[in-house]
Each structure stands twice: as structure tokens, then as C-alpha cells.
Design an enzyme around this catalytic site. Sequence first.
Site, mmCIF file in Angstrom:
data_model
loop_
_atom_site.group_PDB
_atom_site.id
_atom_site.type_symbol
_atom_site.label_atom_id
_atom_site.label_comp_id
_atom_site.label_asym_id
_atom_site.label_seq_id
_atom_site.Cartn_x
_atom_site.Cartn_y
_atom_site.Cartn_z
ATOM 1 N N SER A 1 0.841 -1.206 0.000
ATOM 2 C CA SER A 1 0.000 0.000 0.000
ATOM 3 C C SER A 1 0.868 1.246 0.000
ATOM 4 O O SER A 1 2.053 1.215 0.335
ATOM 5 C CB SER A 1 -0.957 0.002 1.199
ATOM 6 O OG SER A 1 -0.243 0.021 2.408
ATOM 7 N N ASP A 2 0.253 2.353 -0.389
ATOM 8 C CA ASP A 2 0.930 3.644 -0.409
ATOM 9 C C ASP A 2 -0.112 4.711 -0.113
ATOM 10 O O ASP A 2 -1.245 4.618 -0.589
ATOM 11 C CB ASP A 2 1.581 3.900 -1.771
ATOM 12 C CG ASP A 2 2.541 5.076 -1.719
ATOM 13 O OD1 ASP A 2 3.699 4.866 -1.317
ATOM 14 O OD2 ASP A 2 2.130 6.206 -2.049
ATOM 15 N N THR A 3 0.267 5.723 0.678
ATOM 16 C CA THR A 3 -0.686 6.737 1.123
ATOM 17 C C THR A 3 -0.184 8.137 0.817
ATOM 18 O O THR A 3 1.001 8.432 1.010
ATOM 19 C CB THR A 3 -0.931 6.607 2.644
ATOM 20 O OG1 THR A 3 -1.408 5.287 2.925
ATOM 21 C CG2 THR A 3 -1.953 7.624 3.132
#
Length: 197
Positions: free
Chosen positions: A77-79
Site C-alpha cells: 500500500s501507499d498513502t
Amino acid sequence: MISNASENSNQSFRLILASGSPRRRELLKQMGYSFEIQVPDVDENVSGHARDVVAILSRRKAQAVAATRSEGVIIASDTLVSLDGAALGKPRDAADAHRMLRALSGRTHEVFTGVTLIDAADGRSATRAVRTGVRFRELDDAEIDSYIATGEPMDKAGAYAIQGGAHGFVEGFEGSYENVIGFPVDDIREMLQDFIH
């Protein structure tokens, strides 16, 4: 880096978390899964709308780990925080953190997390970008500087941790709280169910 994070003898599939984030590790553990950790080394230089960037980067991270595996489900994931369409990543320094928090003060912004799952055995993959709207109350310079002095903002997208010292900055949010932390557990659970059945 490869390590085992927890043990669950009832789990019938191998799960690899492609992240070194202690927050993501803790949330995945709370979901009840057993998993390994393998931190990918990828180029994170991507431009565009935050929703697209997080999807691209989560895919890139998952693909990097999948390339080293013959089996297992990889989750990455990446935010990013987005204000008026401009992405706010991790601050470069204290001055950059102050600039970000000053810009977020009294405003509503968006937090986007991209999540990608890849089955290393057959290459099957799925990607989702999850959005949460967050509103900050008005902040004064003294409390911004006091928060920055804790060091907490320096490795956080948008220079804040909703689960930490910035909790009191938030007037309200619309969507997943865990998404703001960087790991939208409801979406991830749903995606995993599709993958393992």
C-alpha cells in the site's frame, strides 16, 4: 528485509506484507492474519493525481516483492494526502512539515491509500484506491511547532498521524479512519477474501 510478524496455524495461505511501516504491520496483525514482511526497494518518483499515484506505487511495491517469490499473496500500500488536488507526501524537513500543516489548518483534505494484492503463484492482481475526507480545525503556529518538535510528522504523509499527536487537530472525517493511518482494513479484508476463495 524478510521477517515473520505473527503465527496463525489456521491460515491456509502465505501472506507477505510489502512494507516496513509499523502502523501497517500492527493493523494487519489486528486483522488476525499471519504474515511475513519484505520491504521493497522501488522508485517512488511518480507525478499525477494522488489517487492515481498511490495506485501506481502500491502496484510497483507489490510487483517488486512478487518478482522474488514463487508463491504467496503479496499486499502493498501507499498513502498520500491531497489538498486542492496537490499531493502532500512526507515532509523534507521541519519547515516543510510546518508549511503542510499550515496549509491543512481549517481546511478539508483528502487521504488516498492505494492497495495492491498479487498472487505470486499465478500473477493474479487487484488494486484499489481508497479515499477518506478529513477536516482540520484552525491551528496556530505554536501548536504546529510543538507538534513538529515531537518528530512524529517527519515520516508521515501530510506531516501528521491521526492516531498520534495530531488526533486533536481533526474536527471530523468521512470514510475509513484506518485509511488515514495508511491501511484501509475493511477494503483489504474484502480484497483478501476474493483472493483466497
